[in-house]
Design a protein around this motif. Structure first.
Motif, PDB file in Angstrom:
ATOM      1  N   GLY A 465      50.373  42.829  64.269  1.00 51.35           N
ATOM      2  CA  GLY A 465      50.275  44.283  64.235  1.00 51.35           C
ATOM      3  C   GLY A 465      51.442  44.992  64.885  1.00 51.35           C
ATOM      4  O   GLY A 465      51.604  46.196  64.744  1.00 51.35           O
ATOM      5  N   ILE A 466      52.278  44.258  65.649  1.00 44.86           N
ATOM      6  CA  ILE A 466      53.413  44.879  66.317  1.00 44.86           C
ATOM      7  C   ILE A 466      54.517  45.089  65.301  1.00 44.86           C
ATOM      8  O   ILE A 466      54.966  44.159  64.648  1.00 44.86           O
ATOM      9  CB  ILE A 466      53.895  44.008  67.489  1.00 44.86           C
ATOM     10  N   GLN A 467      54.981  46.314  65.179  1.00 50.73           N
ATOM     11  CA  GLN A 467      56.011  46.649  64.213  1.00 50.73           C
ATOM     12  C   GLN A 467      57.387  46.537  64.863  1.00 50.73           C
ATOM     13  O   GLN A 467      57.514  46.552  66.081  1.00 50.73           O
ATOM     14  CB  GLN A 467      55.790  48.071  63.694  1.00 50.73           C
ATOM     15  N   PRO A 468      58.445  46.407  64.061  1.00 51.75           N
ATOM     16  CA  PRO A 468      59.800  46.483  64.628  1.00 51.75           C
ATOM     17  C   PRO A 468      60.017  47.818  65.323  1.00 51.75           C
ATOM     18  O   PRO A 468      59.558  48.860  64.858  1.00 51.75           O
ATOM     19  CB  PRO A 468      60.699  46.324  63.393  1.00 51.75           C
ATOM     20  N   VAL A 620      64.525  49.743  61.050  1.00 53.21           N
ATOM     21  CA  VAL A 620      63.161  50.135  61.437  1.00 53.21           C
ATOM     22  C   VAL A 620      62.635  51.219  60.496  1.00 53.21           C
ATOM     23  O   VAL A 620      61.467  51.183  60.070  1.00 53.21           O
ATOM     24  CB  VAL A 620      63.142  50.605  62.911  1.00 53.21           C
ATOM     25  N   CYS A 621      63.476  52.192  60.165  1.00 54.33           N
ATOM     26  CA  CYS A 621      63.045  53.268  59.256  1.00 54.33           C
ATOM     27  C   CYS A 621      62.763  52.723  57.857  1.00 54.33           C
ATOM     28  O   CYS A 621      61.788  53.129  57.212  1.00 54.33           O
ATOM     29  CB  CYS A 621      64.109  54.359  59.206  1.00 54.33           C
ATOM     30  N   PHE A 622      63.601  51.814  57.369  1.00 55.73           N
ATOM     31  CA  PHE A 622      63.341  51.213  56.067  1.00 55.73           C
ATOM     32  C   PHE A 622      62.035  50.424  56.083  1.00 55.73           C
ATOM     33  O   PHE A 622      61.297  50.397  55.085  1.00 55.73           O
ATOM     34  CB  PHE A 622      64.508  50.298  55.672  1.00 55.73           C
ATOM     35  N   ASN A 623      61.754  49.780  57.196  1.00 56.24           N
ATOM     36  CA  ASN A 623      60.491  49.039  57.303  1.00 56.24           C
ATOM     37  C   ASN A 623      59.296  49.979  57.235  1.00 56.24           C
ATOM     38  O   ASN A 623      58.274  49.656  56.619  1.00 56.24           O
ATOM     39  CB  ASN A 623      60.477  48.248  58.610  1.00 56.24           C
ATOM     40  N   GLY A 639      71.972  41.986  64.144  1.00 58.92           N
ATOM     41  CA  GLY A 639      71.856  40.772  64.941  1.00 58.92           C
ATOM     42  C   GLY A 639      73.148  39.985  64.996  1.00 58.92           C
ATOM     43  O   GLY A 639      73.502  39.425  66.049  1.00 58.92           O
ATOM     44  N   ALA A 640      73.888  39.935  63.895  1.00 53.91           N
ATOM     45  CA  ALA A 640      75.162  39.214  63.895  1.00 53.91           C
ATOM     46  C   ALA A 640      76.175  39.883  64.821  1.00 53.91           C
ATOM     47  O   ALA A 640      76.915  39.211  65.557  1.00 53.91           O
ATOM     48  CB  ALA A 640      75.702  39.130  62.465  1.00 53.91           C
ATOM     49  N   ILE A 641      76.206  41.225  64.825  1.00 50.17           N
ATOM     50  CA  ILE A 641      77.156  41.944  65.698  1.00 50.17           C
ATOM     51  C   ILE A 641      76.771  41.772  67.158  1.00 50.17           C
ATOM     52  O   ILE A 641      77.627  41.504  68.022  1.00 50.17           O
ATOM     53  CB  ILE A 641      77.213  43.431  65.297  1.00 50.17           C
ATOM     54  N   VAL A 656      66.566  42.428  68.260  1.00 53.21           N
ATOM     55  CA  VAL A 656      66.806  42.367  66.818  1.00 53.21           C
ATOM     56  C   VAL A 656      66.207  41.090  66.233  1.00 53.21           C
ATOM     57  O   VAL A 656      65.654  41.094  65.122  1.00 53.21           O
ATOM     58  CB  VAL A 656      68.313  42.459  66.531  1.00 53.21           C
ATOM     59  N   ARG A 657      66.277  39.986  66.976  1.00 50.14           N
ATOM     60  CA  ARG A 657      65.668  38.748  66.484  1.00 50.14           C
ATOM     61  C   ARG A 657      64.156  38.903  66.327  1.00 50.14           C
ATOM     62  O   ARG A 657      63.558  38.426  65.346  1.00 50.14           O
ATOM     63  CB  ARG A 657      65.983  37.601  67.448  1.00 50.14           C
ATOM     64  N   GLN A 658      63.544  39.552  67.289  1.00 52.09           N
ATOM     65  CA  GLN A 658      62.102  39.792  67.171  1.00 52.09           C
ATOM     66  C   GLN A 658      61.795  40.690  65.979  1.00 52.09           C
ATOM     67  O   GLN A 658      60.795  40.479  65.279  1.00 52.09           O
ATOM     68  CB  GLN A 658      61.584  40.416  68.466  1.00 52.09           C
ATOM     69  N   ASN A 659      62.628  41.694  65.743  1.00 51.92           N
ATOM     70  CA  ASN A 659      62.417  42.555  64.578  1.00 51.92           C
ATOM     71  C   ASN A 659      62.530  41.759  63.279  1.00 51.92           C
ATOM     72  O   ASN A 659      61.777  41.991  62.318  1.00 51.92           O
ATOM     73  CB  ASN A 659      63.431  43.695  64.586  1.00 51.92           C
TER      74      ASN A 659
END
Length: 704
Positions: A465-468, A620-623, A639-641, A656-659
């Motif tokens: 249930g946790i969102q990015p 996050v907005c796209f999600n 995440g790469a940057i 970012v990895r968690q997202n």
């Protein structure tokens, strides 16, 4: 006579010691030999503290009637059945409510003390605890809850009704003895129907002292002294707390008023009629009369009308009805009055239409349309299917050095290129022979013995249930004098400790002192932008999204004073995007972050930490808009940057990895597997040489 038919319906499976103890409880509360009346059952429920604002006297009477059936009393088996029904009412969410009920029934709540919580067991109490009187009292439960709400101690101390019916029921709240005295005086019961001495005696008979402090309260006649000194009882001013003051719950209130009715109303003979006259005529506890003069009052020294309040149970929604109390924060703020005194002049909160117009005027990019995968030959498949030609066999004369010719000594037919090309079976083709073991049986040992994909790999242990979530922008303070730098640091510390009013005070002091020190009227655009953005961040931290939105919109005028290629122009759009995202306007939030991305890519470049932060927030907005593929791409880029510039163990990299993991679980991103349709065998161009024969004699020539 014991029940002989359908005994299993009333049976209750218990341990031997529990059954013996429960039978002992049953026999000790039976006024008749092995027979429990309604009065005995109510006394037992009060003694075990079963009767509350949720489980009322009406509920106890209904359970008794259902368990007794057509009998006037309860025997042992029907008593066990009544305990089962009572357990289902008290513990509806428990898997085994009977065990919880037995724990409450078999434990003596007054063990080790000489006091009791039972009312005075006289003829008046026995007359009240009958089915007819309880049925009359059931009609006035809502009115009694109204009394408990109006004269609640928290409501009187807070000068407003912050406790409603739902909280009074769930938390089993009551009113103090002195507040109930106020109600009786406002309802003209005292001194017209009874005097204060009789009232104090009825109070002690209804709510007996449970400890030494309550005994001292009755011995010192606190109720009588309050009657003599409290002349402004109709204003409901807050009272000083007295240790040992008894509290009247719902059943105390009903019992007390019924006792007054039976003992003080002399012109009516019928008991039920006395109770009806007391509640309907004397107290006027009906909706027609607004629950009588005792409830139709205002709190003392109240500046606002009490008509704006209702029985709304949400604490924040009740306080939102005030004119000056628009936003409530529970992070260290006692009241909105603290912030309103600091703000003094609240900015005008723009509407969503005004925000859209501002974004359109600034030529903020719109939300890009969602890309759709259009097949070349959509249904109904009008175009003819494409047939891929078979590869031509290689020409041996074209290049003889590719594959040296081998001699066929066995006499078999030499394999050609067409024979080397082998095709897989067509989809849907049937095998001539079914397998001996089905696929399910083949993998049955694997499913039973071990887990091919453990929970840690499938990430089923995580909360789906946790969102990015966003990465907030950090507003770095500009270079400032030492004393001003101290005030800015104090504001940041106060904000982190949820003391938002002091944070605003420190921020305003720093700005005003800087103006006096520089002897100017307006600071530089970069410095002024920092103060205004920090103020908006404080509003956002205390969940004042409306004021934060207004602050960021007004800060845009300062941002426009900056140069065109200044990177700080993106900060205003980042703040607007954060507030709009929390306000559930993800489309507008995405537009703001796209504008910030455009500015930072032009001024800073695409491989910076600030730009990567915007990439994450765009994902996050796209999600939120349900466009998971685009969100996944932006998360991968951010995440790469972060991994290259900050390292794999930095907070932003881990965020970012968690997202990425969350959006993988949410959108079920996976790479599809395709079956290989055909395979081709290639001839080794460099074959191994022949091994030399063993034991060859010298001088002999090998055969050609």
């Amino acid at each position: 006579m014991e029940e002989t038919q359908n005994t299993s319906y009333y049976s209750l499976t218990l341990k031997s010691n529990e059954e013996a103890r429960l039978e002992q409880v049953f026999r000790s509360h039976c006024s008749i030999s092995n027979k429990m009346t309604l009065y005995d059952f109510i006394i037992l429920s009060i003694e075990k503290r079963v009767v509350s604002n949720v489980c009322t006297l009406t509920t106890i009477s209904s359970i008794f009637t259902q368990a007794a059936g057509d009998k006037p009393n309860l025997n042992k088996s029907r008593f066990f059945f009544a305990i089962t029904l009572l357990a289902r009412v008290l513990f509806p969410e428990e898997l085994s409510p009977v065990e919880q009920m037995l724990t409450q029934i078999l434990v003596d709540p007054m063990a080790g003390t000489s006091q009791t919580n039972l009312p005075r067991q006289d003829e008046t109490t026995k007359s009240i605890f009958t089915e007819k009187v309880i049925r009359i009292l059931d009609n006035y439960h809502h009115a009694c809850f109204q009394i408990l709400q109006v004269y609640n101690t928290h409501n009187i101390q807070n000068r407003r009704r912050t406790v409603g019916f739902k909280q009074i029921k769930q938390k089993n709240l009551g009113i103090s003895a002195r507040n109930f005295l106020r109600y009786c005086r406002n309802s003209n019961i005292i001194p017209h129907l009874l005097n204060i001495e009789t009232f104090a005696d009825f109070m002690k008979a209804t709510v007996p002292p449970k400890d030494r402090e309550e005994q001292l309260f009755y011995d010192n006649s606190i109720v009588i002294k309050c009657y003599e000194t409290d002349n402004n009882f109709f204003e409901l001013l807050p009272l000083d707390q007295i240790i040992g003051e008894p509290e009247l719950k719902l059943y105390h209130l009903l019992l007390m008023l019924s006792r007054i009715a039976l003992d003080c109303i002399k012109d009516v003979q019928d008991l039920t009629e006395k109770v009806r006259v007391m509640f309907a005529d004397k107290l006027k506890l009906t909706e027609e009369f607004d629950y009588g003069p005792g409830c139709n009052i205002q709190y003392g020294e109240e500046n606002y009308s009490d008509a704006s309040f209702s029985s709304v149970e949400d604490h924040d929604q009740i306080l939102a009805n005030y004119e000056n109390k628009v936003i409530i924060s529970q992070k260290g703020l006692r009241d909105d009055r603290d912030l309103l005194e600091v703000i003094k002049v609240a900015p005008i909160i723009p509407t969503i239409d005004e925000v859209v117009k501002i974004l359109d005027d600034d030529r903020v990019p719109n939300v890009p349309p969602m890309q759709k995968n259009v097949p070349e030959n959509p249904p109904p498949y009008v175009l003819p299917p494409k047939l891929f030609p078979l590869p031509l066999p290689p020409d041996p004369k074209a290049d003889k050095r590719l594959a040296p010719q081998r001699q066929n000594r066995s006499g078999k037919k030499e394999e050609t290129a067409a024979d080397r090309l082998k095709f897989a079976p067509m989809p849907g083709s049937f095998l001539p022979k079914l397998p001996e073991v089905t696929r399910s049986e083949k993998f049955l040992p694997l499913r039973n013995t071990s887990n091919l994909y453990p929970d840690t790999v499938k990430k089923t242990l995580c909360n789906p249930g946790i969102q990015p979530y966003l990465i907030r922008e950090i507003f770095l303070p500009p270079a400032s004098p030492k004393e001003i730098n101290t005030l800015i640091e104090s504001a940041i510390v106060f904000q982190n400790n949820c003391n938002f009013s002091m944070a605003l005070v420190s921020l305003d002091n720093a700005k005003s002192k800087w103006l006096k020190l520089e002897k100017i009227e307006t600071l530089k655009a970069e410095i002024d932008l920092f103060f205004e953005l920090t103020r908006g961040a404080i509003y956002e931290s205390c969940e004042k999204d409306g004021l934060a939105l207004a602050q960021y919109v007004s800060t845009k005028l300062i941002s426009d004073r900056l140069a065109f290629n200044h990177p700080d122009r993106a900060l205003v759009y980042c703040g607007l995007g954060s507030v709009l995202h929390h306000s559930e306007h993800s489309d507008l939030s995405l537009r703001c972050y796209l504008m910030a991305k455009k500015i930072r890519e032009r001024t800073l470049g695409g491989n910076t930490i600030d730009t990567a932060t915007v990439y994450n927030n765009i994902g996050v907005c796209f999600n939120e808009l349900g466009r998971f593929q685009e969100a996944y791409i932006y998360f991968e880029l951010a995440g790469a940057i972060f991994d290259a510039l900050l390292g794999p163990h930095h907070t932003r990299t881990l965020t970012v990895r968690q997202n990425i993991e969350r959006i993988k679980r949410e959108s079920m991103l996976s790479n599809p597997e395709f079956q290989v349709l055909w395979s081709k065998q290639l001839v080794d161009p460099f074959p191994k040489g022949k091994k030399k024969g063993k034991g060859k004699k010298k001088g002999k020539k090998s055969k050609k």
